[in-house]
Write a protein that holds these residues in place. Structure first.
Motif, PDB file in Angstrom:
ATOM      1  N   MET A 111       0.808  -1.196   0.000  1.00  0.00           N
ATOM      2  CA  MET A 111       0.000   0.000   0.000  1.00  0.00           C
ATOM      3  C   MET A 111       0.857   1.268   0.000  1.00  0.00           C
ATOM      4  SD  MET A 111      -1.878   1.536   3.190  1.00  0.00           S
ATOM      5  CE  MET A 111      -1.846   3.266   3.252  1.00  0.00           C
ATOM      6  N   TRP A 112       1.875   1.327   0.893  1.00  0.00           N
ATOM      7  CA  TRP A 112       2.682   2.545   1.021  1.00  0.00           C
ATOM      8  C   TRP A 112       3.517   2.813  -0.217  1.00  0.00           C
ATOM      9  CZ3 TRP A 112       1.368   6.102   4.234  1.00  0.00           C
ATOM     10  CH2 TRP A 112       0.716   5.768   5.418  1.00  0.00           C
ATOM     11  N   THR A 113       4.161   1.779  -0.746  1.00  0.00           N
ATOM     12  CA  THR A 113       4.997   2.013  -1.920  1.00  0.00           C
ATOM     13  C   THR A 113       4.151   2.409  -3.130  1.00  0.00           C
ATOM     14  OG1 THR A 113       5.045  -0.377  -2.371  1.00  0.00           O
ATOM     15  CG2 THR A 113       6.913   0.558  -1.165  1.00  0.00           C
ATOM     16  N   GLU A 114       2.953   1.847  -3.239  1.00  0.00           N
ATOM     17  CA  GLU A 114       2.068   2.237  -4.347  1.00  0.00           C
ATOM     18  C   GLU A 114       1.638   3.691  -4.208  1.00  0.00           C
ATOM     19  OE1 GLU A 114      -0.064  -0.814  -2.986  1.00  0.00           O
ATOM     20  OE2 GLU A 114       1.148  -2.272  -4.043  1.00  0.00           O
ATOM     21  N   LEU A 115       1.236   4.092  -2.997  1.00  0.00           N
ATOM     22  CA  LEU A 115       0.827   5.478  -2.753  1.00  0.00           C
ATOM     23  C   LEU A 115       1.975   6.442  -3.049  1.00  0.00           C
ATOM     24  CD1 LEU A 115      -1.107   7.676  -1.599  1.00  0.00           C
ATOM     25  CD2 LEU A 115      -0.069   7.183   0.634  1.00  0.00           C
ATOM     26  N   ILE A 116       3.135   6.146  -2.511  1.00  0.00           N
ATOM     27  CA  ILE A 116       4.284   7.035  -2.697  1.00  0.00           C
ATOM     28  C   ILE A 116       4.704   7.072  -4.163  1.00  0.00           C
ATOM     29  CG2 ILE A 116       6.726   7.373  -2.121  1.00  0.00           C
ATOM     30  CD1 ILE A 116       5.990   6.154   0.674  1.00  0.00           C
ATOM     31  N   GLY A 117       4.667   5.928  -4.830  1.00  0.00           N
ATOM     32  CA  GLY A 117       4.995   5.891  -6.249  1.00  0.00           C
ATOM     33  C   GLY A 117       4.069   6.762  -7.085  1.00  0.00           C
ATOM     34  N   ARG A 118       2.784   6.795  -6.711  1.00  0.00           N
ATOM     35  CA  ARG A 118       1.832   7.659  -7.418  1.00  0.00           C
ATOM     36  C   ARG A 118       2.078   9.134  -7.118  1.00  0.00           C
ATOM     37  NH1 ARG A 118      -1.952   3.972  -5.579  1.00  0.00           N
ATOM     38  NH2 ARG A 118      -2.848   5.484  -4.125  1.00  0.00           N
ATOM     39  N   LEU A 119       2.431   9.444  -5.881  1.00  0.00           N
ATOM     40  CA  LEU A 119       2.620  10.838  -5.471  1.00  0.00           C
ATOM     41  C   LEU A 119       3.959  11.418  -5.908  1.00  0.00           C
ATOM     42  CD1 LEU A 119       1.249  10.620  -1.808  1.00  0.00           C
ATOM     43  CD2 LEU A 119       0.110  11.669  -3.779  1.00  0.00           C
ATOM     44  N   TYR A 120       4.992  10.589  -5.954  1.00  0.00           N
ATOM     45  CA  TYR A 120       6.355  11.052  -6.226  1.00  0.00           C
ATOM     46  C   TYR A 120       6.953  10.218  -7.345  1.00  0.00           C
ATOM     47  CZ  TYR A 120       5.733  13.118  -1.618  1.00  0.00           C
ATOM     48  OH  TYR A 120       5.255  13.823  -0.549  1.00  0.00           O
ATOM     49  N   GLY A 121       7.022  10.775  -8.526  1.00  0.00           N
ATOM     50  CA  GLY A 121       7.570  10.059  -9.673  1.00  0.00           C
ATOM     51  C   GLY A 121       9.034   9.715  -9.533  1.00  0.00           C
ATOM     52  N   ASP A 122       9.765  10.443  -8.684  1.00  0.00           N
ATOM     53  CA  ASP A 122      11.195  10.204  -8.520  1.00  0.00           C
ATOM     54  C   ASP A 122      11.532   9.442  -7.237  1.00  0.00           C
ATOM     55  OD1 ASP A 122      10.535  12.252  -6.765  1.00  0.00           O
ATOM     56  OD2 ASP A 122      12.369  13.396  -7.132  1.00  0.00           O
ATOM     57  N   ALA A 123      10.537   8.814  -6.613  1.00  0.00           N
ATOM     58  CA  ALA A 123      10.760   8.104  -5.350  1.00  0.00           C
ATOM     59  C   ALA A 123      11.734   6.944  -5.536  1.00  0.00           C
ATOM     60  CB  ALA A 123       9.440   7.588  -4.790  1.00  0.00           C
ATOM     61  N   GLU A 124      12.643   6.815  -4.590  1.00  0.00           N
ATOM     62  CA  GLU A 124      13.606   5.714  -4.564  1.00  0.00           C
ATOM     63  C   GLU A 124      13.347   4.903  -3.307  1.00  0.00           C
ATOM     64  OE1 GLU A 124      17.535   7.369  -4.796  1.00  0.00           O
ATOM     65  OE2 GLU A 124      17.000   8.642  -6.480  1.00  0.00           O
ATOM     66  N   PHE A 125      13.020   3.633  -3.495  1.00  0.00           N
ATOM     67  CA  PHE A 125      12.667   2.759  -2.380  1.00  0.00           C
ATOM     68  C   PHE A 125      13.833   1.855  -2.005  1.00  0.00           C
ATOM     69  CE2 PHE A 125       8.715   3.609  -4.729  1.00  0.00           C
ATOM     70  CZ  PHE A 125       7.952   4.159  -3.721  1.00  0.00           C
ATOM     71  N   ALA A 126      13.940   1.570  -0.710  1.00  0.00           N
ATOM     72  CA  ALA A 126      14.939   0.637  -0.210  1.00  0.00           C
ATOM     73  C   ALA A 126      14.271  -0.726   0.010  1.00  0.00           C
ATOM     74  CB  ALA A 126      15.513   1.162   1.106  1.00  0.00           C
ATOM     75  N   ALA A 127      15.079  -1.712   0.299  1.00  0.00           N
ATOM     76  CA  ALA A 127      14.542  -3.031   0.644  1.00  0.00           C
ATOM     77  C   ALA A 127      13.735  -2.909   1.940  1.00  0.00           C
ATOM     78  CB  ALA A 127      15.683  -4.024   0.817  1.00  0.00           C
ATOM     79  N   PRO A 128      12.762  -3.783   2.153  1.00  0.00           N
ATOM     80  CA  PRO A 128      11.973  -3.718   3.392  1.00  0.00           C
ATOM     81  C   PRO A 128      12.850  -3.911   4.634  1.00  0.00           C
ATOM     82  CG  PRO A 128      10.940  -5.186   1.797  1.00  0.00           C
ATOM     83  CD  PRO A 128      12.292  -4.833   1.252  1.00  0.00           C
ATOM     84  N   ALA A 129      12.421  -3.306   5.726  1.00  0.00           N
ATOM     85  CA  ALA A 129      13.104  -3.484   7.013  1.00  0.00           C
ATOM     86  C   ALA A 129      12.433  -4.618   7.776  1.00  0.00           C
ATOM     87  CB  ALA A 129      13.041  -2.196   7.830  1.00  0.00           C
ATOM     88  N   ALA A 130      13.215  -5.386   8.482  1.00  0.00           N
ATOM     89  CA  ALA A 130      12.695  -6.472   9.313  1.00  0.00           C
ATOM     90  C   ALA A 130      12.119  -5.898  10.608  1.00  0.00           C
ATOM     91  CB  ALA A 130      13.810  -7.461   9.633  1.00  0.00           C
ATOM     92  N   ASP A 131      11.154  -6.602  11.176  1.00  0.00           N
ATOM     93  CA  ASP A 131      10.557  -6.157  12.441  1.00  0.00           C
ATOM     94  C   ASP A 131      11.610  -5.991  13.531  1.00  0.00           C
ATOM     95  OD1 ASP A 131       7.830  -5.776  11.840  1.00  0.00           O
ATOM     96  OD2 ASP A 131       7.463  -7.937  11.933  1.00  0.00           O
ATOM     97  N   GLU A 132      12.621  -6.856  13.544  1.00  0.00           N
ATOM     98  CA  GLU A 132      13.670  -6.752  14.561  1.00  0.00           C
ATOM     99  C   GLU A 132      14.411  -5.417  14.437  1.00  0.00           C
ATOM    100  OE1 GLU A 132      13.518  -9.452  12.356  1.00  0.00           O
ATOM    101  OE2 GLU A 132      12.361 -10.649  13.767  1.00  0.00           O
ATOM    102  N   ALA A 133      14.639  -4.981  13.217  1.00  0.00           N
ATOM    103  CA  ALA A 133      15.301  -3.692  13.008  1.00  0.00           C
ATOM    104  C   ALA A 133      14.381  -2.556  13.427  1.00  0.00           C
ATOM    105  CB  ALA A 133      15.704  -3.539  11.537  1.00  0.00           C
ATOM    106  N   ILE A 134      13.117  -2.622  13.023  1.00  0.00           N
ATOM    107  CA  ILE A 134      12.156  -1.573  13.371  1.00  0.00           C
ATOM    108  C   ILE A 134      12.004  -1.468  14.885  1.00  0.00           C
ATOM    109  CG2 ILE A 134       9.755  -0.806  13.137  1.00  0.00           C
ATOM    110  CD1 ILE A 134       9.760  -2.314  10.390  1.00  0.00           C
ATOM    111  N   ASP A 135      12.039  -2.592  15.578  1.00  0.00           N
ATOM    112  CA  ASP A 135      11.901  -2.587  17.037  1.00  0.00           C
ATOM    113  C   ASP A 135      13.038  -1.841  17.731  1.00  0.00           C
ATOM    114  OD1 ASP A 135       9.516  -3.954  16.911  1.00  0.00           O
ATOM    115  OD2 ASP A 135      10.392  -5.918  17.380  1.00  0.00           O
ATOM    116  N   ARG A 136      14.157  -1.626  17.047  1.00  0.00           N
ATOM    117  CA  ARG A 136      15.255  -0.851  17.640  1.00  0.00           C
ATOM    118  C   ARG A 136      14.867   0.610  17.825  1.00  0.00           C
ATOM    119  NH1 ARG A 136      19.172  -1.861  13.400  1.00  0.00           N
ATOM    120  NH2 ARG A 136      20.157   0.014  14.182  1.00  0.00           N
ATOM    121  N   ILE A 137      13.776   1.040  17.192  1.00  0.00           N
ATOM    122  CA  ILE A 137      13.276   2.410  17.359  1.00  0.00           C
ATOM    123  C   ILE A 137      12.478   2.546  18.651  1.00  0.00           C
ATOM    124  CG2 ILE A 137      11.793   4.206  16.333  1.00  0.00           C
ATOM    125  CD1 ILE A 137      12.371   2.924  13.577  1.00  0.00           C
TER     126      ILE A 137
END
Length: 144
Positions: free
Chosen positions: A1-27
């Motif tokens: 959902m997010w990458t599709e929305l951002i891709g529609r809104l920003y033609g020059d968007a550059e996406f990274a590989a997905p983050a793992a939950d373990e990495a996100i939990d470090r926040i």
């Protein structure tokens, strides 16, 4: 959902590989991870757009950026505390975007922090609102 929305809104968007939950939990020690941000990071670990500006930071950038704001002794002398903010994006010119933690410990929307004045002004009620408002406006200071 997010990458599709951002891709529609920003033609020059550059996406990274997905983050793992373990990495996100470090926040989490920084005050939690809002659900919408967690879902975005699960799809892409940060988004660059608009000549490389940090539309949404990666997990590592969120951790390092917030640590710098909270631990830098010079910042403590110059600015109001940052402990109720979770920085997650920038405009490429020094101003930063952050979730603000509401008094009941839920996300209270997104604010812009002005690096010259230390002002913190609301700019969006959610991550989707932030992305849509930013895309609909021209220039680095769309939030003014």
């Amino acid at each position: 959902m997010w990458t599709e929305l951002i891709g529609r809104l920003y033609g020059d968007a550059e996406f990274a590989a997905p983050a793992a939950d373990e990495a996100i939990d470090r926040i989490l020690p920084l005050g939690g991870v809002p659900d919408d941000l967690r879902e975005l990071l699960r799809q892409t670990d940060g988004v660059r757009a608009e000549y490389g500006s940090g539309l949404v930071w990666s997990v590592q950038e969120i951790i390092e950026g917030n640590a710098e704001f909270r631990r830098n002794p010079a910042f403590a002398e110059l600015y109001a505390p940052f402990d109720r903010l979770l920085f997650m994006a920038d405009n490429g010119g020094g101003d930063q975007f952050a979730y603000v933690q509401a008094r009941d410990d839920r996300p209270g929307g997104i604010v812009v922090w002005d690096h010259e004045t230390d002002e913190r002004e609301p700019v969006a009620v959610s991550l989707r609102d932030y992305l849509e408002r930013r895309a609909a406006s021209e220039g680095d200071d769309w939030y003014r």
